[in-house]
Design an enzyme around this catalytic site. Structure first.
Site, PDB file in Angstrom:
ATOM      1  N   CYS A  74       0.805  -1.224   0.000  1.00 59.26           N
ATOM      2  CA  CYS A  74       0.000   0.000   0.000  1.00 59.26           C
ATOM      3  C   CYS A  74       0.835   1.271   0.000  1.00 59.26           C
ATOM      4  O   CYS A  74       0.296   2.372  -0.116  1.00 59.26           O
ATOM      5  CB  CYS A  74      -0.968   0.003   1.173  1.00 59.26           C
ATOM      6  SG  CYS A  74      -0.181   0.182   2.794  1.00 59.26           S
ATOM      7  N   ASP A 299     -35.431  39.370 -24.581  1.00 61.59           N
ATOM      8  CA  ASP A 299     -34.486  40.449 -24.843  1.00 61.59           C
ATOM      9  C   ASP A 299     -34.446  41.404 -23.661  1.00 61.59           C
ATOM     10  O   ASP A 299     -35.370  41.456 -22.837  1.00 61.59           O
ATOM     11  CB  ASP A 299     -34.888  41.210 -26.106  1.00 61.59           C
ATOM     12  CG  ASP A 299     -34.696  40.372 -27.365  1.00 61.59           C
ATOM     13  OD1 ASP A 299     -33.912  39.404 -27.313  1.00 61.59           O
ATOM     14  OD2 ASP A 299     -35.323  40.681 -28.396  1.00 61.59           O
TER      15      ASP A 299
END
Length: 483
Positions: A74, A299
């Site tokens: 590990c 818009d």
């Protein structure tokens, strides 16, 4: 001994676990520099045994060999030994890191990232042990648990105690990342592929422990000769998965854009819906950032009235968990802003399925508008009947001239479901046009025709020049985020 912490094994239980392991295999693993937790996982053990400290384990193993300086398998991950850390109390370090970031949470989820070299080490050891002990009866119990799973067993219980909450799959995540400078075998082979007997390709280095060949002498030699002395590098960070707020917004100003609009370092409009709503939500949640999404857009000079336009605000990495009460407080705060440019309705926390609600029936959704129109001649009685008699009118619209710089030059077919004219007192050339259209219809161009790019148009239908002076969205027929 002091009082035993919840979740730890008692001394007798731990001794029984260790005595149940095959002495011959344990001795071989210890002599090859394998740590105690890796020995447990190599024999498939699970649970609380991983929370025991190495000091208590050393005296129980039937050998004089002590815990190796660095585990050959590990590379320090299960020993809590890392190249950039001096502490061995990893759970405490993680808990301190979490608390430093001031997250509010009731549970946590642990995420792990392990370098590929760890799998290479496991594969090499498996080959070595199979070659040497494959005929032994105890080797049938040599079933390797992954380093990730063993690490979770080592950390979950201590973290639950330190953070005073349970580990479940929730929105708050703790991510541990381990890296190592040594490349894996897959890196050495430059991600080359090999062909299986069935003709399917698979990546070299992705084989599992259970699929190793019976005898792999090269792997045996590698495990015995190539022992790494440098531990893995460790980093820890925590984060929260996005929160989604859904609702509808109304826009009362003709000088407010939907999103922040900057051209040549100059702001267009006095504010944006995105900043007003998203900024207040972000502040309340103490998040890193937000994204604003809406069901279509209007818009800058078009007001959004009626029930409002559906929107979502996606908050990234929120420190605070909003309650129903706090969501209502956010809505009140936005609606009480002095200039009254924007208002929100039905603000609520929604899951990621809010996206589905936003997209559901998007192509079929309808929008209603009210447009102030001027025509080049006086209104006639037949105009009212002509316009109102048109139902589900098909209109072909080429991309408008005003948006050609940012939209593809396409031709789209849209539906005008119905229209009606409302007169304005004292005026014969001005009127209100009420209409219901398919989503995505360019209303301004439908009125004036856009130099023939939209056909038919109000101008061509009425046989005169038509201009739109003001436009309001009055209703968007979508089910999401309604009262």
């Amino acid at each position: 001994m002091g009082k035993e912490k919840k979740g730890d094994l008692g001394g007798k239980e731990l001794e029984e676990v260790v005595r149940g392991l095959p002495w011959e295999g344990v001795k071989e693993l210890l002599s090859n520099g394998v740590c105690h937790r890796c020995i447990f996982r190599l024999f498939g053990l699970q649970g609380r045994v991983y929370t025991c400290c190495p000091a208590s384990l050393s005296s129980l193993f039937p050998t004089a060999t002590t815990e190796p300086q660095l585990c050959t398998l590990c590379l320090g991950i299960l020993q809590f030994t890392h190249s950039n850390l001096q502490t061995s109390n990893l759970p405490l370090l993680i808990a301190q890191t979490v608390k430093q970031h001031s997250f509010h949470f009731h549970s946590f989820s642990l995420e792990l990232s392990i370098p590929p070299i760890i799998l290479d080490n496991d594969n090499s050891l498996r080959s070595y042990m199979k070659t040497k002990y494959g005929s032994q009866p105890w080797f049938q119990h040599f079933r390797c648990l992954s380093t990730k799973d063993a690490l979770k067993f080592s950390l979950i219980h201590p973290l639950e105690n330190l953070l005073e909450c349970k580990s479940t799959m929730g929105s708050f995540r703790i991510r541990l990342t381990y890296t190592h400078p040594k490349p894996s075998k897959e890196d050495h082979t430059s991600h080359s592929t090999k062909r299986t007997k069935t003709g399917e390709s698979s990546m070299v280095g992705e084989k599992s422990l259970s699929s190793l060949p019976e005898n792999d002498s090269s792997d045996c030699c590698n495990f015995l000769l190539e022992k790494e002395n440098e531990p893995c590098h460790f980093t820890c960070f925590c984060y929260r998965t996005p929160f989604y707020f859904g609702g509808r917004y109304l826009k009362y100003s003709r000088n407010v854009s939907q999103t922040r609009w900057i051209i040549d370092d100059e702001r267009m409009g006095e504010a944006s819906v995105e900043e007003i709503i998203g900024g207040n939500i972000l502040q309340a949640c103490q998040g890193d950032s937000f994204k604003f999404h809406a069901a279509g857009r209007e818009d800058i000079d078009v007001r959004m009235l009626g029930p409002g336009r559906p929107f979502l605000v996606e908050v990234q990495n929120a420190r605070r968990i909003p309650s129903e009460l706090s969501v209502k407080e956010i809505e009140t705060t936005i609606n009480n802003i002095e200039n009254k440019l924007v208002r929100v309705k039905n603000l609520k926390l929604v899951g990621s399925d809010g996206w589905n609600l936003m997209r559901e029936g998007e192509a079929e959704k309808q929008k209603q508008y009210a447009a102030l129109v001027w025509i080049s001649r006086p209104l006639k009685d037949e105009d009212f009947q002509c316009v109102s008699s048109l139902k589900d009118l098909k209109v072909l619209q080429r991309t408008p001239v005003r948006v050609l710089h940012r939209r593809s030059p396409l031709e789209r077919e849209k539906i005008i479901h119905w229209m009606k004219i409302e007169t304005i007192a004292g005026s014969s050339q001005y009127f209100l046009l009420h209409l219901c259209t398919q989503a995505g219809t360019y209303i301004k161009e439908f009125v004036h025709g856009d130099l023939g790019r939209t056909h038919p148009s109000i101008g061509s239908i009425m046989g005169c020049r038509a201009e739109i002076l003001q436009l309001d969205v009055t209703d968007i027929k979508m089910e999401c985020f309604q009262t």
